[in-house]
Design a protein around this motif. Structure first.
Motif, short mmCIF file in Angstrom:
data_model
loop_
_atom_site.label_atom_id
_atom_site.label_comp_id
_atom_site.label_asym_id
_atom_site.label_seq_id
_atom_site.Cartn_x
_atom_site.Cartn_y
_atom_site.Cartn_z
N LEU A 50 -21.97 -18.23 4.17
CA LEU A 50 -21.23 -17.12 4.78
C LEU A 50 -21.38 -17.12 6.30
O LEU A 50 -22.25 -17.79 6.84
CB LEU A 50 -21.78 -15.79 4.26
N ARG A 51 -20.56 -16.32 6.97
CA ARG A 51 -20.81 -16.05 8.39
C ARG A 51 -22.04 -15.15 8.49
O ARG A 51 -22.21 -14.24 7.69
CB ARG A 51 -19.61 -15.34 9.02
N ASP A 52 -22.86 -15.39 9.47
CA ASP A 52 -24.11 -14.61 9.53
C ASP A 52 -23.85 -13.11 9.68
O ASP A 52 -24.60 -12.29 9.15
CB ASP A 52 -25.06 -15.14 10.62
N ASP A 53 -22.75 -12.75 10.34
CA ASP A 53 -22.41 -11.32 10.52
C ASP A 53 -22.25 -10.60 9.19
O ASP A 53 -22.47 -9.39 9.11
CB ASP A 53 -21.06 -11.16 11.25
N ASP A 54 -21.81 -11.34 8.17
CA ASP A 54 -21.49 -10.70 6.89
C ASP A 54 -22.70 -10.59 5.96
O ASP A 54 -22.67 -9.86 4.97
CB ASP A 54 -20.38 -11.49 6.17
N ASN A 72 -31.87 -10.43 14.94
CA ASN A 72 -30.94 -9.75 15.84
C ASN A 72 -29.72 -9.23 15.08
O ASN A 72 -29.24 -8.13 15.31
CB ASN A 72 -30.51 -10.69 16.98
N GLU A 73 -29.22 -10.05 14.15
CA GLU A 73 -28.05 -9.67 13.37
C GLU A 73 -28.41 -8.55 12.38
O GLU A 73 -27.59 -7.69 12.08
CB GLU A 73 -27.53 -10.92 12.65
N VAL A 74 -29.64 -8.59 11.88
CA VAL A 74 -30.10 -7.54 10.96
C VAL A 74 -30.16 -6.20 11.69
O VAL A 74 -29.68 -5.17 11.20
CB VAL A 74 -31.49 -7.89 10.37
MG MG Z 1 -22.09 -14.41 13.81
#
Ligand code: MG
Ligand code: ATP
Length: 285
Positions: A50-54, A72-74
């Motif tokens: 997946l895309r890390d954002d999702d 950071n994304e979490v």
């Molecule tokens: Mg991303």
């Protein structure tokens, strides 16, 4: 039979390391060509690309049971997920940067300034805590060009070496947070899935221990064995084997990678000779 669904980044900075981690844990994926989903052939796990954002959202909803992504994304997505483990790779910092020629006077510099970032939530929270009003310009990427094109007077972005900032005439002035790759998990996994996750974590720990430790072999006068055993306690205690030469022994133990050079100096001072240090592939305590 339950299967644990693991979400990893489809393509990007975390993809190779995430796959390498599975491989080091002895998990074989049945096809490596990164379709949306790939089951493992020898472990009850299925990998979703997946895309890390999702990933935080998928894990919150339980579409994926666990996920690997940057902390950071979490933080940015702020979904209701559990932090399972830090993974020790993809270290970076989230920093504020301003044009190189601007004098920097401290955080008050940012008051009422426009700051471009892909991490608006983290940034908003930071300045709210500092009680400094700022204007946040949320953009998807290429944040570092924002000051140059007049979109913002500062940026907030991921930095590792700082070379991107430099190329764009910027200087890093504040580190807001430090991030690394982490594993997150769905809250309320079934008992069956938790059991699979525990198995995976056990393997990951063995891989990690191995990377952090070295196997060490050396010869030393039998008289100094107590001192050496004190320096090299090993996993339980060192192995001592007599050498054919009277008064000498061979000592085998385990030493931590980051203590290694100090230990070597102490061993030499005690009269140790023929010191060999070899990598460990797996280490189970
Ligand atoms: Mg991303
Ligand atoms: P996606 O297409 O999946 O959304 P992305 O472009 O958002 O990918 P990447 O640039 O591949 O993300 O970075 C993924 C993660 O790697 C980041 O969220 C961060 O945790 C980490 N990372 C990013 N840049 C660096 C860097 N320069 N050094 C170390 N780690 C980094």
């Amino acid at each position: 039979m339950s299967t644990l669904k693991l979400a990893i980044q489809k393509s990007g900075r975390l993809s190779e390391k995430s796959l390498a981690l599975l491989q080091a844990c002895g998990i074989k994926l049945s096809n490596g060509d990164r379709k949306l989903k790939t089951p493992a052939s020898n472990f009850p796990i299925e990998v979703l690309f997946l895309r890390d954002d999702d990933i935080p959202q998928y894990v919150e909803q339980g579409v994926a049971d666990i996920g690997i992504l940057g902390e950071n994304e979490v933080w940015e997505k702020a979904k209701d997920v559990a932090l399972v483990s830090k993974l020790g790779f993809a270290q970076c910092r989230l920093s504020l940067a301003i044009p190189r020629d601007e004098p920097y006077t401290g955080l008050s510099f940012f008051a009422n300034k426009k700051i471009a970032t892909s991490y608006p939530n983290i940034l908003e929270q930071f300045f709210a805590e500092q009680q400094i009003p700022v204007q946040i310009e949320a953009i998807g990427g290429s944040v570092e060009i924002a000051p140059g094109i007049g979109l913002a007077q500062a940026i907030f972005d991921i930095v590792s070496t700082g070379s991107t900032l430099q190329l764009n005439g910027l200087k890093e002035v504040e580190t807001v947070k430090r991030s690394e790759a982490v594993m997150i998990g769905h809250k309320g996994l079934s008992q069956a899935k938790q059991t699979i996750l525990d198995k995976l974590l056990f393997r990951m720990q063995a891989v990690r221990n191995a990377a952090e430790n070295k196997y060490i072999l050396l010869n030393a006068p039998t008289a100094v064995i107590p001192q050496i055993a004190y320096i090299l306690p090993g996993m339980k205690s060192p192995t001592i084997l007599p050498l054919q030469q009277e008064g000498w022994s061979s000592i085998h133990s385990v030493v931590k990678e980051d203590e290694f050079w100090d230990v070597i100096d102490q061993l030499k001072a005690l009269g140790a000779e023929g010191i060999l240090v070899v990598p460990i592939e797996k280490m189970v305590n």
